[in-house]
Design a protein around this motif. Structure first.
Motif, PDB file in Angstrom:
ATOM      1  N   ASP A  84       0.846  -1.193   0.000  1.00 31.60           N
ATOM      2  CA  ASP A  84       0.000   0.000   0.000  1.00 31.60           C
ATOM      3  C   ASP A  84       0.878   1.237   0.000  1.00 31.60           C
ATOM      4  O   ASP A  84       2.107   1.162   0.134  1.00 31.60           O
ATOM      5  N   THR A  86       0.644   5.727   1.092  1.00 27.50           N
ATOM      6  CA  THR A  86      -0.102   6.809   1.732  1.00 27.50           C
ATOM      7  C   THR A  86       0.680   8.103   1.578  1.00 27.50           C
ATOM      8  O   THR A  86       1.868   8.084   1.220  1.00 27.50           O
ATOM      9  N   VAL A 142      -3.671  -6.169  -2.342  1.00 26.72           N
ATOM     10  CA  VAL A 142      -3.747  -4.759  -2.728  1.00 26.72           C
ATOM     11  C   VAL A 142      -5.201  -4.308  -2.766  1.00 26.72           C
ATOM     12  O   VAL A 142      -6.135  -5.115  -2.829  1.00 26.72           O
ATOM     13  N   ASP A 143      -5.369  -2.985  -2.738  1.00 28.88           N
ATOM     14  CA  ASP A 143      -6.710  -2.420  -2.889  1.00 28.88           C
ATOM     15  C   ASP A 143      -6.974  -2.182  -4.377  1.00 28.88           C
ATOM     16  O   ASP A 143      -6.348  -2.790  -5.234  1.00 28.88           O
ATOM     17  N   ARG A 167      -4.788  -7.183   4.435  1.00 30.57           N
ATOM     18  CA  ARG A 167      -4.222  -5.958   3.856  1.00 30.57           C
ATOM     19  C   ARG A 167      -4.181  -4.831   4.868  1.00 30.57           C
ATOM     20  O   ARG A 167      -3.407  -3.883   4.722  1.00 30.57           O
ATOM     21  N   GLU A 171      -2.191  -0.722   6.641  1.00 31.35           N
ATOM     22  CA  GLU A 171      -2.931   0.415   7.182  1.00 31.35           C
ATOM     23  C   GLU A 171      -2.569   0.668   8.638  1.00 31.35           C
ATOM     24  O   GLU A 171      -2.467   1.822   9.073  1.00 31.35           O
TER      25      GLU A 171
END
Length: 211
Positions: A84, A86, A142-143, A167, A171
């Motif tokens: 991920d 951010t 994964v998103d 996942r 986060e």
């Protein structure tokens, strides 16, 4: 110094080979590094060291952390990897923090900071990850980010879309980093991207050592 040992715990992951002429005892340097990475600001870390009769500046502690050049360990064999990204704010500029986390061990496998986010940069991140770890059995979680999925396809790595579940390991790491960097301003305030990335990699080593 039994009190120092009690506070510092195991510090095998801290390499002080950079030290040449340092007037601070190594055990206290290790303690200062651990305390800061565990959540204390530089100011509060300095106050803790003063309890042992050591008076050092915030810059000194900052330099200890960055001169250690801490990097997450290599040669892991993960079955799943939560991938991920951010946004991290450095003063008025936005940077993208990429991370790969093994959800089964909660270890950060690789972490990098980029000035933008593209498929090409994602491929570079994945190539670096592959150089450090054995990805033969790994399935990436994964998103819906298309550039992440495209990069995984191009590099021939297996993945599956997962909105929650394992996942969320990535986060959780992001939440902790953002909590830590917003709780005191002297970590990323006026920091160069390379300095911020160095701190993030050091944080990853501390995180892995304490999980």
């Amino acid at each position: 110094m039994p009190k120092i040992s009690r506070l510092s715990g195991c510090s095998d992951w801290i390499d002080l080979s950079f030290v040449e002429r340092e007037r601070t005892p190594r055990q206290l340097m290790e303690l200062g590094i651990r305390l800061h990475l565990a959540g204390l600001s530089f100011s509060n870390t300095v106050r803790e060291l003063e309890k042992f009769g050591v008076e050092r500046s915030r810059k000194a502690v900052h330099d200890w952390v960055h001169k250690c050049d801490l990097q997450p360990a290599v040669d892991e064999n993960p079955n799943h990897i939560a991938l991920d990204e951010t946004v991290i704010q450095l003063d008025e500029y936005r940077y993208w923090l990429y991370t790969a986390v093994d959800p089964e061990t909660n270890k950060i496998l690789h972490i990098r900071l980029y000035s933008t986010t593209t498929t090409v940069l994602t491929e570079r991140f994945l190539q670096e990850l592959a150089e450090k770890h054995n990805l033969d059995d790994a399935v990436f979680l994964v998103d819906g980010a298309k550039h992440l999925q495209t990069a995984l396809r191009r590099t021939g790595l297996r993945f599956r879309y997962e909105k929650h579940g394992n996942r969320n390991a990535a986060e959780r790491v992001f939440r902790e980093i953002k909590r830590r960097t917003s709780s005191f301003s002297n970590c990323f305030s006026h920091a160069k991207p390379s300095t911020a990335e160095s701190w993030l990699q050091a944080f990853a080593v501390w995180h892995n050592a304490t999980n």
